[in-house]
Scaffold this motif. Structure first.
Motif: not given
Length: 296
Positions: A215-238
């Motif tokens: 996998v290339h770095y561009g789609p890797y870093i962008l996909g990682s950040l987008v995919g982590m958004v739900p986890e981030i909001f759950v953590s902040i809500y907690t």
């Protein structure tokens, strides 16, 4: 049957069955083919099975949501206050008396950025970020730190590239999902990485294995950040919910019925959204894996 006017008309075939008086069975005198009857039986049975499956799915979903709601109520009403009073409130007071807000923000940023590299969970730091900074500043802090947290293992993976490739060859079925993220177009890689982040696949392991999949770095870093958004909001809500409960316990003010209902509903909605996203990601990854397997 042919009539004198030259027009052929076919009389519909009738299906008649008579009861045999000797053994009580039905004897078919004339009717359609056996294949037609079996096909109609198969369609009716298929429809009934599909309806039963759909009803059973909703029953399980409602039962799961109800269990989550009851668990959340028990935690918020009894277990939570005890742990908050004995553990959380003293810890928060110690942190605030020991570190200033800028220093605490720097420590949380460093922990979220570095812990995944050494295979340590960063969720407690995300909770603390939500507790201290709320949604806005907490989201920016966690997202910027997470970008470093997924980049460092990707770069360090160069040192272990051959070992990672050998490891993936030893587990072809488990590695098939990861390899799907390293194939296809830029958008295909971005979509696959996003789904992997949302799915329950261990993200710290994928950080190191991603490079071995191509996998290339561009789609890797962008996909990682987008995919982590739900986890981030759950953590902040907690973190925000823990802060609310800590303040209520510290001032000896019990939560009202409305506050309890709001917190329980918020917890249920957050948990349900996380479960739905996870199930959807797993199905999409399985579909992508099947497509890759069928492609010659």
């Amino acid at each position: 049957m042919t009539y004198g006017d030259g027009i052929d008309k076919t009389v519909p075939e009738l299906k008649l069955r008579m009861e045999d008086p000797e053994n009580g069975d039905y004897v078919k005198l004339r009717g359609g083919s056996e294949d037609e009857e079996e096909g109609s039986r198969g369609e009716s049975s298929g429809c009934s099975i599909g309806s039963v499956t759909s009803v059973w799915f909703w029953v399980k979903l409602i039962f799961l949501v109800a269990c989550v709601g009851v668990l959340a109520f028990v935690i918020i009403k009894w277990i939570g206050p005890f742990l908050i009073e004995k553990e959380l409130i003293p810890f928060i007071k110690w942190v605030r008396s020991t570190f200033s807000i800028p220093v605490l923000g720097l420590l949380l940023f460093a922990s979220v950025a570095l812990f995944p590299t050494i295979l340590l969970p960063s969720s407690p730091s995300m909770w603390m970020a939500g507790l201290t900074f709320g949604y806005g500043k907490g989201f920016l802090l966690i997202l910027s730190a997470a970008s470093i947290g997924v980049t460092l293992p990707f770069l360090i993976g160069h040192l272990f590239l051959h070992k990672m490739q050998e490891w993936l060859k030893q587990y072809p079925k488990k590695a098939a999902i990861l390899r799907a993220a390293g194939e296809g177009t830029w958008f295909h890689q971005f979509q696959a990485v996003t789904l992997i982040r949302v799915s329950p696949f261990p993200y710290m392991i994928y950080n190191y294995c991603a490079l071995a999949t191509g996998v290339h770095y561009g789609p890797y870093i962008l996909g990682s950040l987008v995919g982590m958004v739900p986890e981030i909001f759950v953590s902040i809500y907690t973190g925000i919910m823990l802060r609310t409960l800590a303040v209520a316990s510290d001032v000896r003010h019990s939560l009202s019925a409305v506050e309890i209902v709001v917190n329980v509903l918020g917890f249920c909605v957050t948990a349900s959204a996380t479960i739905v996203c996870t199930i959807y990601a797993k199905k999409k990854l399985s579909a992508m894996q099947s497509e890759e397997a069928e492609t010659p």
